[in-house]
Design a protein around this motif. Structure first.
Motif, PDB file in Angstrom:
ATOM      1  N   ALA A  13      69.412  23.437  11.221  1.00  0.00           N
ATOM      2  CA  ALA A  13      69.347  22.308  11.634  1.00  0.00           C
ATOM      3  C   ALA A  13      69.195  22.243  13.304  1.00  0.00           C
ATOM      4  O   ALA A  13      68.144  21.560  13.774  1.00  0.00           O
ATOM      5  N   LEU A  14      69.904  22.993  14.030  1.00  0.00           N
ATOM      6  CA  LEU A  14      69.452  23.168  15.326  1.00  0.00           C
ATOM      7  C   LEU A  14      68.057  23.693  15.484  1.00  0.00           C
ATOM      8  O   LEU A  14      67.321  23.344  16.501  1.00  0.00           O
ATOM      9  N   LEU A  15      67.805  24.712  14.952  1.00  0.00           N
ATOM     10  CA  LEU A  15      66.164  25.435  15.111  1.00  0.00           C
ATOM     11  C   LEU A  15      65.175  24.362  14.964  1.00  0.00           C
ATOM     12  O   LEU A  15      64.308  24.402  15.481  1.00  0.00           O
ATOM     13  N   VAL A  16      65.349  23.319  13.951  1.00  0.00           N
ATOM     14  CA  VAL A  16      64.337  22.248  13.397  1.00  0.00           C
ATOM     15  C   VAL A  16      64.536  21.152  14.300  1.00  0.00           C
ATOM     16  O   VAL A  16      63.370  20.355  14.816  1.00  0.00           O
ATOM     17  N   LEU A  17      65.734  20.431  14.355  1.00  0.00           N
ATOM     18  CA  LEU A  17      66.035  19.266  15.034  1.00  0.00           C
ATOM     19  C   LEU A  17      66.187  18.967  16.459  1.00  0.00           C
ATOM     20  O   LEU A  17      65.957  18.242  17.311  1.00  0.00           O
ATOM     21  N   GLN A  18      66.871  19.997  17.001  1.00  0.00           N
ATOM     22  CA  GLN A  18      67.316  19.785  18.342  1.00  0.00           C
ATOM     23  C   GLN A  18      66.219  20.070  19.469  1.00  0.00           C
ATOM     24  O   GLN A  18      65.304  21.000  19.647  1.00  0.00           O
ATOM     25  N   LYS A  19      66.172  19.004  20.341  1.00  0.00           N
ATOM     26  CA  LYS A  19      65.165  18.823  21.063  1.00  0.00           C
ATOM     27  C   LYS A  19      65.181  19.930  22.203  1.00  0.00           C
ATOM     28  O   LYS A  19      63.895  20.214  22.556  1.00  0.00           O
ATOM     29  N   ASP A  20      66.117  20.440  22.690  1.00  0.00           N
ATOM     30  CA  ASP A  20      65.900  21.739  23.625  1.00  0.00           C
ATOM     31  C   ASP A  20      65.269  22.775  22.900  1.00  0.00           C
ATOM     32  O   ASP A  20      64.451  23.399  23.578  1.00  0.00           O
ATOM     33  N   VAL A  21      65.803  22.965  21.857  1.00  0.00           N
ATOM     34  CA  VAL A  21      65.187  24.201  21.072  1.00  0.00           C
ATOM     35  C   VAL A  21      63.654  23.916  20.913  1.00  0.00           C
ATOM     36  O   VAL A  21      62.880  25.134  21.147  1.00  0.00           O
ATOM     37  N   ARG A  22      63.307  22.737  20.590  1.00  0.00           N
ATOM     38  CA  ARG A  22      61.966  22.385  20.246  1.00  0.00           C
ATOM     39  C   ARG A  22      61.130  22.734  21.758  1.00  0.00           C
ATOM     40  O   ARG A  22      59.768  23.144  21.720  1.00  0.00           O
TER      41      ARG A  22
END
Length: 108
Positions: A95-104
């Motif tokens: 979920a972090l890899l796909v949804l988190q804005k800082d990761v994006r």
């Protein structure tokens, strides 16, 4: 600044993938666990290198592994609770890899 936070999250996920593979090797040595260790080291390196779409590939892989194992983990929850926790952490990382804005932002 958000890309820097994304980098920290990605580094944490990469470290988690490697540590979980090492722990699985300790808990039960098998060829599959060795393959997972190699795969997760490669995933961690590719995540740090910002290879396009690698975050989605890793997230998809983690979700598929979770779905493949959730039935067995729930069927014997008393003996497999650590694997259930691992699966939930996998879903969180996906979920972090796909949804988190800082990761994006880190992958842009």
């Amino acid at each position: 600044m958000s890309a820097e936070n994304g980098k920290k999250i990605v580094l944490g996920i990469g470290a988690y993938l490697i540590l979980k593979s090492v722990l699985n090797l300790i808990l039960g040595f098998s060829t599959a666990n060795v393959v997972y260790l190699i795969l997760f080291v490669v995933f961690a390196i590719l995540l740090v290198m910002r290879i396009p779409y690698i975050s989605y590939i890793v997230a998809g892989f983690l979700a598929i592994v979770f779905l493949m194992n959730i039935g067995n983990n729930l069927a014997n929850i008393g003996g497999n609770w650590i694997y259930l926790v691992e699966g939930l952490l996998d879903v969180g990382c996906a979920a972090l890899l796909v949804l988190q804005k800082d990761v994006r932002a880190y992958f842009k």
